[in-house]
Design a protein around this motif. Structure first.
Motif, PDB file in Angstrom:
ATOM      1  N   UNK A 312       0.926  -1.127  -0.077  1.00 34.11           N
ATOM      2  CA  UNK A 312       0.126   0.148   0.123  1.00 34.11           C
ATOM      3  C   UNK A 312       0.789   1.225  -0.101  1.00 34.11           C
ATOM      4  N   UNK A 313       1.960   1.221   0.972  1.00 35.34           N
ATOM      5  CA  UNK A 313       3.146   2.274   0.846  1.00 35.34           C
ATOM      6  C   UNK A 313       3.309   2.637  -0.589  1.00 35.34           C
ATOM      7  N   UNK A 314       3.590   1.581  -1.556  1.00 34.89           N
ATOM      8  CA  UNK A 314       4.236   1.935  -2.850  1.00 34.89           C
ATOM      9  C   UNK A 314       3.092   2.172  -3.534  1.00 34.89           C
ATOM     10  N   UNK A 315       1.914   1.959  -3.518  1.00 37.66           N
ATOM     11  CA  UNK A 315       0.650   2.205  -4.431  1.00 37.66           C
ATOM     12  C   UNK A 315       0.606   3.761  -4.254  1.00 37.66           C
ATOM     13  N   UNK A 316       0.719   4.305  -2.749  1.00 35.96           N
ATOM     14  CA  UNK A 316       0.536   5.679  -2.650  1.00 35.96           C
ATOM     15  C   UNK A 316       1.393   6.486  -3.139  1.00 35.96           C
ATOM     16  N   UNK A 317       2.783   6.111  -3.267  1.00 38.54           N
ATOM     17  CA  UNK A 317       3.798   6.890  -4.053  1.00 38.54           C
ATOM     18  C   UNK A 317       3.723   6.640  -5.420  1.00 38.54           C
ATOM     19  N   UNK A 318       3.187   5.532  -5.993  1.00 41.52           N
ATOM     20  CA  UNK A 318       3.099   5.682  -7.711  1.00 41.52           C
ATOM     21  C   UNK A 318       1.740   6.615  -7.885  1.00 41.52           C
ATOM     22  N   UNK A 319       0.748   6.613  -6.788  1.00 38.21           N
ATOM     23  CA  UNK A 319      -0.266   7.617  -7.147  1.00 38.21           C
ATOM     24  C   UNK A 319       0.008   9.074  -7.187  1.00 38.21           C
ATOM     25  N   UNK A 320       1.162   9.184  -6.559  1.00 37.18           N
ATOM     26  CA  UNK A 320       1.822  10.524  -6.329  1.00 37.18           C
ATOM     27  C   UNK A 320       0.782  11.403  -5.425  1.00 37.18           C
ATOM     28  N   UNK A 321       0.290  10.597  -4.349  1.00 38.61           N
ATOM     29  CA  UNK A 321      -0.461  10.874  -3.215  1.00 38.61           C
ATOM     30  C   UNK A 321       0.077  11.166  -1.903  1.00 38.61           C
ATOM     31  N   UNK A 322       1.445  11.092  -1.993  1.00 37.05           N
ATOM     32  CA  UNK A 322       2.293  11.274  -0.571  1.00 37.05           C
ATOM     33  C   UNK A 322       3.031  12.665  -0.651  1.00 37.05           C
ATOM     34  N   UNK A 323       2.582  13.637   0.085  1.00 35.57           N
ATOM     35  CA  UNK A 323       3.324  14.839   0.381  1.00 35.57           C
ATOM     36  C   UNK A 323       4.181  15.036   1.713  1.00 35.57           C
TER      37      UNK A 323
END
Length: 330
Positions: A312-323
């Protein structure tokens, strides 16, 4: 030990929770009981297979993760200056694997105490999220860009995990001003952040918005058109630091005649490849990072997930949703 293993190159679904033997430190190494492991864009690129077959980088199955915080478990032969039970954080110079686990091995030279004057009281989640990137910023600005007091700095992707370390470190080095750019959808959040930017602009038209203003150092972890547009706002003898390619444009090129005519320099910096060759730089850089953090200049947003949610952490980074940064807790 518990570990999140990449079983093959591909999507985040390749992660598999696995029990592995506890590692033993070799000469010059320490083992660490991990409390927090940082998740970085480079981890995503490696898992996707973008560096498949490159010498020195892992092949499946492997445990990803460059940076951890925790307490020293055991010391390898010849290690001095650290002790068992000491809280520590590691930098991005120990390879590209091993952090997504309950026990990790690290080079002692890349391991910095959080128990001394500089690091006392720094939360380990913030330490692993901010210290490696702030140390990278310090090295990039001092060893590569040679930032001088009174110069002006432009930082793209201003809220990103690495980029967000640059304004605070630049301030400690005497920068006269720091401007950031972000996607237009992130403008409001960026302008409300505690990061020490003088202003934050939309990335899609930053060159027009800046008018005649020019910058001595440009920090670019984004790439693509942002990189070319940056040449328009660089002062003579300006230096652009390439520290990533978050935009994903791997074919982009820079017009070299523009560099020649404008007296400009484009310089790449990757701490993970530099520090192993110059380990003597690691602890001074970490101390500079802790100084900036202690002054409140590196206020990064930290998202925490359990190790079991590495995918899930990797998915969030791939979506560009981590500031900011994601850290995993074993």
């Amino acid at each position: 030990m518990h570990a999140a293993v990449v079983t093959d190159f591909g999507s985040p679904d390749v992660f598999e929770p696995t029990e592995l033997p506890d590692p033993v430190p070799g000469p010059g190494q320490v083992t660490i009981d991990v409390t927090h492991a940082a998740v970085g864009l480079i981890d995503v690129y490696l898992r996707q297979g973008l560096y498949k077959g490159q010498a020195g980088l892992p092949e499946p199955p492997y445990v990803p993760g460059l940076e951890v915080a925790g307490t020293v478990r055991a010391l390898g032969e010849g290690v001095e200056g650290l002790r068992a039970g000491e809280p520590v954080v590691t930098l991005s110079g120990t390879g590209a694997e091993g952090g997504y686990a309950s026990v990790a091995v690290a080079d002692a030279a890349m391991t910095t105490s959080l128990d001394g004057l500089d690091g006392a009281g720094v939360d380990p989640a913030l330490a692993v999220a901010a210290v490696p990137n702030a140390a990278t910023a310090y090295l990039a600005l001092t060893e590569v860009a040679h930032l001088k007091p009174g110069e002006h700095v432009l930082v793209h992707g201003a809220l990103g995990g690495l980029a967000s370390a640059f304004p605070g470190v630049a301030r400690t080095l005497g920068a006269a001003g720091v401007t950031g750019t972000v996607r237009r959808t992130s403008l409001e959040r960026a302008r409300a952040s505690a990061l020490p930017y003088d202003e934050v602009l939309a990335a899609d038209d930053f060159a027009e918005a800046l008018g005649d203003r020019r910058f001595d150092v440009v920090v670019d972890p984004v790439g693509g058109q942002v990189r070319t547009d940056s040449l328009r706002v660089m002062a003579p003898m300006g230096r652009m630091l390439l520290v990533g390619n978050a935009g994903g444009d791997w074919e982009h090129t820079v017009p070299t005649n523009t560099l020649w005519g404008g007296n400009l320099a484009v310089l790449g910096y990757a701490a993970g490849f530099h520090l192993p060759r110059h380990p003597e730089l690691a602890r001074p850089a970490a101390r500079a990072a802790l100084e900036a953090i202690g002054k409140g200049l590196v206020q990064i947003d930290v998202q925490t997930l359990p190790l079991s949610q590495a995918a899930e952490a990797h998915r969030r980074i791939e979506r560009g949703s981590v500031g900011g940064r994601i850290v995993l807790t074993p």
